[in-house]
Scaffold this motif. Sequence first.
Motif, mmCIF file in Angstrom:
data_model
loop_
_atom_site.group_PDB
_atom_site.id
_atom_site.type_symbol
_atom_site.label_atom_id
_atom_site.label_comp_id
_atom_site.label_asym_id
_atom_site.label_seq_id
_atom_site.Cartn_x
_atom_site.Cartn_y
_atom_site.Cartn_z
ATOM 1 N N HIS A 136 56.227 43.522 48.748
ATOM 2 C CA HIS A 136 55.341 43.797 47.668
ATOM 3 C C HIS A 136 53.900 44.415 48.544
ATOM 4 O O HIS A 136 53.460 45.468 48.079
ATOM 5 N N LEU A 137 53.742 43.870 49.778
ATOM 6 C CA LEU A 137 52.592 44.336 50.495
ATOM 7 C C LEU A 137 52.994 45.941 50.898
ATOM 8 O O LEU A 137 51.999 46.789 51.175
ATOM 9 N N VAL A 138 54.269 46.049 51.489
ATOM 10 C CA VAL A 138 54.611 47.457 52.051
ATOM 11 C C VAL A 138 54.652 48.350 50.928
ATOM 12 O O VAL A 138 54.249 49.759 51.143
ATOM 13 N N SER A 139 55.157 48.139 49.475
ATOM 14 C CA SER A 139 55.534 49.157 48.725
ATOM 15 C C SER A 139 54.309 49.252 47.678
ATOM 16 O O SER A 139 54.341 50.225 46.873
ATOM 17 N N GLY A 140 53.383 48.495 47.815
ATOM 18 C CA GLY A 140 52.146 48.660 46.694
ATOM 19 C C GLY A 140 50.969 48.850 47.253
ATOM 20 O O GLY A 140 50.695 49.044 48.809
ATOM 21 N N ARG A 141 49.926 48.375 46.745
ATOM 22 C CA ARG A 141 48.534 48.387 47.044
ATOM 23 C C ARG A 141 47.902 47.060 47.284
ATOM 24 O O ARG A 141 46.697 46.991 47.487
ATOM 25 N N MET A 142 48.626 45.975 47.025
ATOM 26 C CA MET A 142 48.141 44.495 47.213
ATOM 27 C C MET A 142 47.591 44.401 48.551
ATOM 28 O O MET A 142 48.507 44.583 49.539
ATOM 29 N N LEU A 143 46.863 43.644 48.849
ATOM 30 C CA LEU A 143 46.325 43.049 50.262
ATOM 31 C C LEU A 143 47.220 41.696 50.424
ATOM 32 O O LEU A 143 47.179 41.499 51.805
ATOM 33 N N ASP A 144 47.657 40.990 49.393
ATOM 34 C CA ASP A 144 48.269 39.785 49.618
ATOM 35 C C ASP A 144 48.964 39.484 48.351
ATOM 36 O O ASP A 144 48.584 39.749 47.338
ATOM 37 N N TYR A 145 50.057 38.760 48.491
ATOM 38 C CA TYR A 145 50.963 38.377 47.295
ATOM 39 C C TYR A 145 51.611 37.034 47.561
ATOM 40 O O TYR A 145 52.008 36.876 48.442
ATOM 41 N N VAL A 146 51.479 36.029 46.275
ATOM 42 C CA VAL A 146 52.021 34.942 46.366
ATOM 43 C C VAL A 146 52.615 34.552 45.078
ATOM 44 O O VAL A 146 51.989 34.835 44.110
ATOM 45 N N GLY A 155 47.896 37.710 43.193
ATOM 46 C CA GLY A 155 47.741 39.134 43.940
ATOM 47 C C GLY A 155 46.354 39.409 44.338
ATOM 48 O O GLY A 155 45.286 39.200 43.767
ATOM 49 N N LYS A 156 45.982 39.809 45.619
ATOM 50 C CA LYS A 156 44.857 40.210 46.222
ATOM 51 C C LYS A 156 44.786 41.645 46.411
ATOM 52 O O LYS A 156 45.458 42.303 46.947
ATOM 53 N N THR A 157 43.823 42.306 45.794
ATOM 54 C CA THR A 157 43.502 43.816 45.831
ATOM 55 C C THR A 157 42.224 44.125 45.539
ATOM 56 O O THR A 157 41.322 43.407 45.458
ATOM 57 N N ARG A 158 42.058 45.408 45.627
ATOM 58 C CA ARG A 158 40.754 45.930 45.559
ATOM 59 C C ARG A 158 40.078 45.850 44.046
ATOM 60 O O ARG A 158 41.236 46.326 43.387
ATOM 61 N N ALA A 159 38.966 45.911 43.743
ATOM 62 C CA ALA A 159 38.646 46.183 42.373
ATOM 63 C C ALA A 159 38.817 47.410 41.974
ATOM 64 O O ALA A 159 38.268 48.357 42.766
ATOM 65 N N PRO A 160 39.376 47.696 40.907
ATOM 66 C CA PRO A 160 39.813 48.900 40.500
ATOM 67 C C PRO A 160 38.387 49.765 39.951
ATOM 68 O O PRO A 160 37.500 49.133 39.500
ATOM 69 N N ARG A 161 38.381 51.014 40.048
ATOM 70 C CA ARG A 161 37.237 51.785 39.574
ATOM 71 C C ARG A 161 36.744 51.522 38.127
ATOM 72 O O ARG A 161 35.464 51.324 37.692
ATOM 73 N N GLU A 162 37.725 51.128 37.100
ATOM 74 C CA GLU A 162 37.176 50.757 35.963
ATOM 75 C C GLU A 162 36.458 49.594 35.790
ATOM 76 O O GLU A 162 35.688 49.249 34.695
ATOM 77 N N MET A 163 36.400 48.697 36.743
ATOM 78 C CA MET A 163 35.739 47.707 36.736
ATOM 79 C C MET A 163 34.117 47.641 37.355
ATOM 80 O O MET A 163 33.445 46.523 37.112
ATOM 81 N N ILE A 164 34.084 48.763 38.229
ATOM 82 C CA ILE A 164 33.160 48.583 39.035
ATOM 83 C C ILE A 164 31.725 48.615 38.207
ATOM 84 O O ILE A 164 31.798 49.490 37.240
ATOM 85 N N GLY A 210 48.836 36.061 36.927
ATOM 86 C CA GLY A 210 49.412 36.612 35.751
ATOM 87 C C GLY A 210 50.811 36.751 36.012
ATOM 88 O O GLY A 210 51.323 36.339 36.925
ATOM 89 N N LYS A 211 51.682 37.389 34.968
ATOM 90 C CA LYS A 211 53.077 37.594 35.118
ATOM 91 C C LYS A 211 53.355 38.462 36.181
ATOM 92 O O LYS A 211 52.452 39.372 36.183
ATOM 93 N N THR A 212 54.467 38.393 36.999
ATOM 94 C CA THR A 212 54.690 39.144 38.207
ATOM 95 C C THR A 212 54.579 40.650 37.940
ATOM 96 O O THR A 212 53.549 41.562 38.612
ATOM 97 N N ASP A 213 55.146 40.858 36.882
ATOM 98 C CA ASP A 213 55.250 42.472 36.518
ATOM 99 C C ASP A 213 53.790 43.059 36.203
ATOM 100 O O ASP A 213 53.410 44.224 36.649
ATOM 101 N N ASP A 214 52.951 42.243 35.388
ATOM 102 C CA ASP A 214 51.505 42.352 35.153
ATOM 103 C C ASP A 214 50.512 42.888 36.423
ATOM 104 O O ASP A 214 49.826 43.330 36.518
ATOM 105 N N VAL A 215 50.626 41.822 37.363
ATOM 106 C CA VAL A 215 50.041 41.581 38.510
ATOM 107 C C VAL A 215 50.307 43.070 39.390
ATOM 108 O O VAL A 215 49.753 43.626 39.893
ATOM 109 N N GLU A 216 51.806 43.186 39.388
ATOM 110 C CA GLU A 216 51.872 44.523 40.186
ATOM 111 C C GLU A 216 51.445 45.906 39.614
ATOM 112 O O GLU A 216 50.950 46.576 40.279
ATOM 113 N N LYS A 217 51.656 45.942 38.139
ATOM 114 C CA LYS A 217 51.085 46.990 37.652
ATOM 115 C C LYS A 217 49.416 47.234 37.803
ATOM 116 O O LYS A 217 49.069 48.306 38.018
#
Length: 222
Positions: A136-146, A155-164, A210-217
């Motif tokens: 998950h870390l290699v293939s996506g933009r997540m900083l960490d995943y459990v 999933g740990k990630t950067r806050a997206p632009r739509e939230m800023i 959330g559900k794995t697919d939703d976290v990945e998306k």
Amino acid sequence: MQRSRPHDKRVLVIGLGRFGSSLALELVAHGWEVLGMDSNPRLVQAFSESLTHTVVADGTDDEALRQIGAHEFTRAVVAIGTHLEESILAASLLVDMGVPHIWAKATSRRHGRILQQIGAHHVVLPEHDMGERVAHLVSGRMLDYVEIEEDFALGKTRAPREMIGRKLGETKVRTKHGITVVCIKRHGEQFTYATAETIPQKGDVIVVAGKTDDVEKFAEIA
């Protein structure tokens, strides 16, 4: 049946291979009293000075387990992973003895299901889980995943632009993306719990659940 004793910091670890020994040493470092057990005298000798207690014994032998007092432990780990039958038998014996909390290492989903069916309370798939996490870390933009359990993850990630610059309660992320923002971290600060009033800023790191697919998306839009 035994009752769990919340202040009992003793753990029985059966199997002192790479996983079992690493786990045992980490527990000792955190102040736990660990009895390490293995049928291989060389492994037991190697960790005799690092662990609280060690013993050469067969984890699939009911009498051997009773002699070391396995039935008196409230927590036990079956770290035998390479031999399916031995792993299942050792876990089964601990279940029969009424050990309240049993963790067991599995080498596959099938192995894990069998361990659960015989009564192991927690099943760990270290190789599978680590491989999945790194993928998950290699293939996506997540900083960490459990993965908490099958089909649910953090999933740990950067806050997206739509939230800023917007309150989380106004972003409707749960409705739009099916995830919940659990906590947030600003540069140079520690993680804090996120609330509906939290306003993410550019560069903030967030943890979502959330559900794995939703976290990945969701991580892909960050």
